[in-house]
Motif scaffolding. Structure first.
Motif, PDB file in Angstrom:
ATOM      1  N   SER A 121       0.923  -1.199   0.063  1.00 47.39           N
ATOM      2  CA  SER A 121      -0.003   0.120   0.132  1.00 47.39           C
ATOM      3  C   SER A 121       0.745   1.212  -0.012  1.00 47.39           C
ATOM      4  O   SER A 121       0.568   2.068  -0.793  1.00 47.39           O
ATOM      5  N   LYS A 122       1.890   1.201   0.678  1.00 48.25           N
ATOM      6  CA  LYS A 122       2.836   2.387   0.664  1.00 48.25           C
ATOM      7  C   LYS A 122       3.522   2.825  -0.767  1.00 48.25           C
ATOM      8  O   LYS A 122       3.761   3.721  -1.113  1.00 48.25           O
ATOM      9  N   TYR A 123       3.942   1.454  -1.282  1.00 50.99           N
ATOM     10  CA  TYR A 123       4.844   1.603  -2.408  1.00 50.99           C
ATOM     11  C   TYR A 123       4.046   1.164  -3.702  1.00 50.99           C
ATOM     12  O   TYR A 123       4.734   0.842  -4.858  1.00 50.99           O
ATOM     13  N   ALA A 124       2.749   1.061  -3.617  1.00 50.65           N
ATOM     14  CA  ALA A 124       1.951   0.630  -4.627  1.00 50.65           C
ATOM     15  C   ALA A 124       2.246   1.300  -6.213  1.00 50.65           C
ATOM     16  O   ALA A 124       2.458   0.708  -6.947  1.00 50.65           O
ATOM     17  N   ASP A 125       2.518   2.523  -6.161  1.00 50.65           N
ATOM     18  CA  ASP A 125       2.779   3.331  -7.498  1.00 50.65           C
ATOM     19  C   ASP A 125       4.191   3.396  -7.588  1.00 50.65           C
ATOM     20  O   ASP A 125       4.717   4.014  -8.706  1.00 50.65           O
ATOM     21  N   SER A 126       5.045   3.395  -6.612  1.00 55.63           N
ATOM     22  CA  SER A 126       6.487   3.629  -6.682  1.00 55.63           C
ATOM     23  C   SER A 126       7.218   2.521  -7.874  1.00 55.63           C
ATOM     24  O   SER A 126       6.721   1.461  -7.764  1.00 55.63           O
ATOM     25  N   HIS A 127       8.260   2.956  -8.355  1.00 54.57           N
ATOM     26  CA  HIS A 127       9.061   1.793  -9.261  1.00 54.57           C
ATOM     27  C   HIS A 127       9.887   1.150  -8.125  1.00 54.57           C
ATOM     28  O   HIS A 127      10.642   1.619  -7.469  1.00 54.57           O
ATOM     29  N   VAL A 128       9.685  -0.371  -8.270  1.00 49.82           N
ATOM     30  CA  VAL A 128      10.306  -1.172  -7.308  1.00 49.82           C
ATOM     31  C   VAL A 128      10.949  -2.354  -8.034  1.00 49.82           C
ATOM     32  O   VAL A 128      10.428  -2.934  -8.946  1.00 49.82           O
ATOM     33  N   LEU A 129      12.350  -2.467  -7.799  1.00 46.67           N
ATOM     34  CA  LEU A 129      12.740  -3.576  -8.445  1.00 46.67           C
ATOM     35  C   LEU A 129      12.869  -4.915  -7.674  1.00 46.67           C
ATOM     36  O   LEU A 129      13.083  -4.859  -6.435  1.00 46.67           O
TER      37      LEU A 129
END
Length: 178
Positions: A121-129
């Motif tokens: 929920s915190k990083y739902a739309d962040s770019h994650v490797l």
């Protein structure tokens, strides 16, 4: 005596899983004509319940006992964990249910990547490797957790091959990259 102390005391015995389950069965307290269990059990999957493709026989009986096949007909809470991953908790639960001949739910399975669900929920739309597993398998699992913008090391190589000149992507790897 706590479950952890019992587990440490039983370490190295062939029937550790069965003895631990029996100990938990005996740790019942009777309160107001209802049975209350003051313990739950957590098992490592690899090397305790299964060893490679081999199912450890005592594990099958111990989990069945915890699932209610005991003299009281009561279930004792348990969870299964592993540092492995690459599949969903539901898939792992289904695989283990079949191998161990007892019902195991996805909520009872904790995989290496399971804690990442709480970050979705915190990083739902962040770019994650997403690193780990073959191809995009782990990135696909991350998407089911709610991570919407994932990349894999192969994606990075497809964008900029010079960042790691020791691996050349195949045409299939390149086609699968985003």
């Amino acid at each position: 005596m706590s479950v952890l102390r019992v587990a440490a005391g039983l370490r190295g015995r062939a029937n550790t899983v069965s003895q631990l389950a029996q100990h938990c069965q005996l740790r019942q307290l009777q309160t107001q004509s209802r049975w209350h269990f003051d313990a739950a059990v957590v098992f490592d999957i690899d090397g305790v319940l299964v060893r490679g493709q081999q199912t450890i026989n005592e594990a099958r009986g111990a989990l069945q006992m915890l699932n209610g096949a005991n003299r009281l007909g009561r279930r004792i809470p348990f969870a299964l964990l592993t540092n492995g991953g690459g599949v969903s908790e539901a898939t792992k639960a289904q695989q283990l249910s079949m191998r161990l001949d007892t019902e195991i739910t996805a909520q009872q399975v904790i995989l290496a990547h399971s804690p990442m669900q709480s970050l979705a929920s915190k990083y739902a739309d962040s770019h994650v490797l997403i690193v780990g597993g073959p191809g995009r398998q782990c990135a696909d699992i991350a998407r089911t957790y709610g991570f919407n913008n994932t990349s894999t090391p192969d994606d990075v190589l497809a964008w900029r091959a010079e960042v790691w000149p020791f691996r050349q992507l195949t045409p299939a790897d390149r086609a699968a990259s985003h």
